[in-house]
Design a protein around this motif. Structure first.
Motif, PDB file in Angstrom:
ATOM      1  N   SER A   7       0.824  -1.213   0.000  1.00  0.00           N
ATOM      2  CA  SER A   7       0.000   0.000   0.000  1.00  0.00           C
ATOM      3  C   SER A   7       0.858   1.263   0.000  1.00  0.00           C
ATOM      4  CB  SER A   7      -0.926   0.013   1.226  1.00  0.00           C
ATOM      5  OG  SER A   7      -1.728  -1.138   1.252  1.00  0.00           O
ATOM      6  N   TRP A  53      -4.936   8.604  -5.702  1.00  0.00           N
ATOM      7  CA  TRP A  53      -5.349   8.328  -4.313  1.00  0.00           C
ATOM      8  C   TRP A  53      -5.450   9.594  -3.465  1.00  0.00           C
ATOM      9  CZ3 TRP A  53      -7.071   4.003  -1.826  1.00  0.00           C
ATOM     10  CH2 TRP A  53      -6.992   2.807  -2.535  1.00  0.00           C
ATOM     11  N   PRO A  85      -8.919   1.861   2.937  1.00  0.00           N
ATOM     12  CA  PRO A  85      -7.922   1.573   3.990  1.00  0.00           C
ATOM     13  C   PRO A  85      -8.524   1.522   5.390  1.00  0.00           C
ATOM     14  CG  PRO A  85      -7.606   3.780   3.087  1.00  0.00           C
ATOM     15  CD  PRO A  85      -8.593   3.103   2.207  1.00  0.00           C
ATOM     16  N   ALA A 107      -8.084  -5.296  -0.462  1.00  0.00           N
ATOM     17  CA  ALA A 107      -6.719  -5.131  -0.980  1.00  0.00           C
ATOM     18  C   ALA A 107      -6.711  -5.211  -2.500  1.00  0.00           C
ATOM     19  CB  ALA A 107      -5.811  -6.210  -0.388  1.00  0.00           C
ATOM     20  N   GLY A 114      -8.200  -2.033  -4.034  1.00  0.00           N
ATOM     21  CA  GLY A 114      -7.200  -0.958  -3.968  1.00  0.00           C
ATOM     22  C   GLY A 114      -6.156  -1.089  -5.059  1.00  0.00           C
ATOM     23  N   SER A 117      -5.607   1.327  -8.383  1.00  0.00           N
ATOM     24  CA  SER A 117      -4.308   1.962  -8.605  1.00  0.00           C
ATOM     25  C   SER A 117      -3.833   1.768 -10.039  1.00  0.00           C
ATOM     26  CB  SER A 117      -3.264   1.387  -7.648  1.00  0.00           C
ATOM     27  OG  SER A 117      -3.578   1.704  -6.327  1.00  0.00           O
TER      28      SER A 117
END
Lengths: 64, 338
Positions: free
Chosen positions: B208, B222, B235, B274, B277, B281
């Motif tokens: 992360s 982000w 998160p 996870a 995320g 990204s």
């Protein structure tokens, strides 16, 4: 259109050789283990004391 | 064949990216827990406990691996150029992963077929194959996050993610054993889950932190407004799940075996968050920072044909997976091969 050598990746030859030998070694080991398993299972399945009864029953020959 | 006004060349690659992402997520969760049980085999006290652990994954483990085949197949047919770049860059860990998967698959079958004296050796081979596959996948994750960079720092990061993913697999595997096992094994599984949770969290934090630092584009995605507020639940929910599970696992197993599914559901939640995320990204890049899904997609005509087949095949895989989990629901039984 595309020859084999033109389509080959740029992975170093030494790395390809190492993984090739790794696969060969693993498969040789697994083949030996497989043959050993076959022998073990074949031996385990042998019967010398089986008696078969009922219509049409065929006596099992002794394998002593 | 437009969809909501979008041309096929636009929406078909996005649809295949979604399908591939789904296959990867399902693989990581489903094969993740059975690889994790393989890793935990090293902590078993005796042959009976190893048999029980193997029985907990016996009906599911090989079907779980079909998601890896589907994900790799989709990468090949939908994004052939990316397939060449990614598998070329990850050649060594992919080769090692396959060696590990072959070894554990054979060990699983041979452990009860061979002479009784060699069962422990095959259990060790199962453990070794599971470890090799899990570590190789973690190494691939680290290498992918860094855009396939080379050098000692990149290798060190890949080593950290390798250990982190192996710990995460052990964690979700232990949570699976909390669901399936009883008695002493279930109690020990709860302890294993608690002790591996911290290492899995360290790996999660490493990925992360590194992901936005390695790319200005990802950092901006982000931490720009209003994204930083809209994405904060990811998160925060992950941290809450990690903390909640760490506290809850100290009280497992519960009286009457109630709520035994909660740790596994929480672990799945952490894996999903996870993955979301990571997907956020890197989207729309399939090769990090280099190639987008539209630059490497196959021809729209080809994608349309493959999508038609996928519409039939994917629900069938989902259906037989759900059916097998329904048939083998409940506590683990005695493992039989005959």
């Amino acid at each position: 259109m595309l020859a084999t050598h033109e389509a080959a990746s740029d992975v170093p030859a030494a790395m390809i050789a190492t993984t090739f030998l790794g696969y060969m070694g693993l498969y040789a080991f697994l083949l030996a283990a497989y043959v050993g398993t076959l022998y073990y299972l074949a031996g385990k399945g042998r019967r010398t004391d089986v008696t078969v009864e009922g219509p049409g029953a065929v006596p099992v020959p002794s394998q002593a | 064949m437009e969809l909501l006004g979008y041309a096929p060349a636009l929406w078909l690659p996005a649809a295949f990216a979604g399908l591939m992402g789904l296959a990867i997520l399902l693989y990581v969760v489903l094969d993740g827990y059975d690889l994790g049980v393989g890793l935990l085999l090293g902590g078993a006290r005796d042959e009976a406990e190893r048999d029980a652990m193997i029985a907990a994954i016996g009906p599911f483990w090989d079907a779980n691996e079909t998601w890896l085949v589907l994900a790799t197949g989709l990468l090949l047919v939908a994004f052939p150029m990316a397939h060449g770049v990614i598998l070329g860059a990850l050649y060594l860990p992919v080769a090692l992963m396959l060696l590990g998967l072959i070894l554990r698959g054979v060990a699983f079958k041979f452990r009860t077929k061979m002479a009784p004296g060699s069962k422990l050796s095959w259990d060790r081979a199962f453990l070794g194959g599971s470890a090799l596959a899990a570590l190789a996948q973690g190494w691939m994750l680290g290498s992918y996050v860094l855009g396939f960079q080379q050098g000692w720092a990149a290798n060190l990061f890949a080593a950290v993610t390798a250990l982190g993913l192996a710990a995460a697999y052990a964690f979700i595997g232990a949570c699976w054993l909390v669901v399936k096992a009883e008695g002493e094994l279930q109690r020990r599984a709860a302890q294993w889950a608690r002790s591996t949770l911290g290492f899995a969290a360290l790996g999660l934090v490493a990925v992360s932190v590194a992901t936005p630092l390695i790319s200005d584009r990802i950092f901006a995605k982000w931490f720009s407004l209003p994204n930083v507020l809209l994405l904060a639940p990811i998160p925060l929910a992950t941290a809450a799940l990690l903390a909640g599970l760490w506290l809850a696992l100290g009280r497992y197993p519960r009286p009457g075996d109630r709520w035994n599914w909660v740790p596994f559901a929480g672990a799945v939640g952490i894996f999903v968050l996870a993955f979301v995320g990571l997907a956020f990204s890197f989207y729309p890049y399939v090769v990090p920072g280099t190639l987008t899904i539209w630059e490497v997609a196959a021809a729209p005509e080809s994608l349309a044909v493959i999508l038609t087949a996928s519409v039939f095949v994917l629900p069938m895989i989902l259906a037989y997976t759900a059916f097998s989990y329904w048939v083998f629901r409940g506590k683990l039984g005695t493992l039989r091969y005959e």
